[in-house]
Scaffold this motif. Structure first.
Motif, mmCIF file in Angstrom:
data_model
loop_
_atom_site.group_PDB
_atom_site.id
_atom_site.type_symbol
_atom_site.label_atom_id
_atom_site.label_comp_id
_atom_site.label_asym_id
_atom_site.label_seq_id
_atom_site.Cartn_x
_atom_site.Cartn_y
_atom_site.Cartn_z
ATOM 1 N N UNK A 262 0.877 -1.180 0.000
ATOM 2 C CA UNK A 262 0.000 0.000 0.000
ATOM 3 C C UNK A 262 0.910 1.224 0.000
ATOM 4 N N UNK A 263 0.684 2.111 -0.935
ATOM 5 C CA UNK A 263 1.560 3.272 -1.079
ATOM 6 C C UNK A 263 0.841 4.559 -0.722
ATOM 7 N N UNK A 264 1.548 5.420 -0.027
ATOM 8 C CA UNK A 264 1.131 6.797 0.204
ATOM 9 C C UNK A 264 2.268 7.666 -0.327
ATOM 10 N N UNK A 265 2.088 8.942 -0.457
ATOM 11 C CA UNK A 265 3.191 9.772 -0.964
ATOM 12 C C UNK A 265 4.468 9.676 -0.118
ATOM 13 N N UNK B 72 10.508 4.401 3.253
ATOM 14 C CA UNK B 72 10.484 5.646 2.495
ATOM 15 C C UNK B 72 10.517 5.265 1.018
ATOM 16 N N UNK B 73 9.893 6.037 0.152
ATOM 17 C CA UNK B 73 9.889 5.691 -1.275
ATOM 18 C C UNK B 73 11.285 5.473 -1.863
ATOM 19 N N UNK B 74 12.270 6.254 -1.442
ATOM 20 C CA UNK B 74 13.627 6.073 -1.974
ATOM 21 C C UNK B 74 14.230 4.749 -1.505
ATOM 22 N N UNK B 75 13.970 4.347 -0.279
ATOM 23 C CA UNK B 75 14.458 3.060 0.211
ATOM 24 C C UNK B 75 13.781 1.915 -0.528
ATOM 25 N N UNK B 76 12.488 2.029 -0.775
ATOM 26 C CA UNK B 76 11.745 1.003 -1.516
ATOM 27 C C UNK B 76 12.290 0.882 -2.935
#
Length: 61
Positions: free
Chosen positions: A25-28, A47-51
């Protein structure tokens, strides 16, 4: 609140055991990860960058 998230089976979650799924599930600000067999169990949050840095390893690239 994580209860309001929309969960999807990860495209990287596949194999002979079809019940062994990872849901995303993604959020900003955060990518949430859980086991589809234990939806109330522990979850991970990235965090999006870690993902984005992890995905090549999950894909085996």
């Amino acid at each position: 609140m994580t209860r309001d998230l929309e969960w999807y089976k990860s495209s990287y979650s596949s194999g002979a055991e079809t019940d062994s799924c990872v849901e995303i599930a993604a959020t900003p600000a955060t990518i949430h990860v859980r086991d589809s067999k234990d939806t109330d169990g522990p979850r991970l949050a990235f965090a999006p960058t870690a993902w984005a840095g992890f995905l090549p390893f999950a894909a085996g690239d």
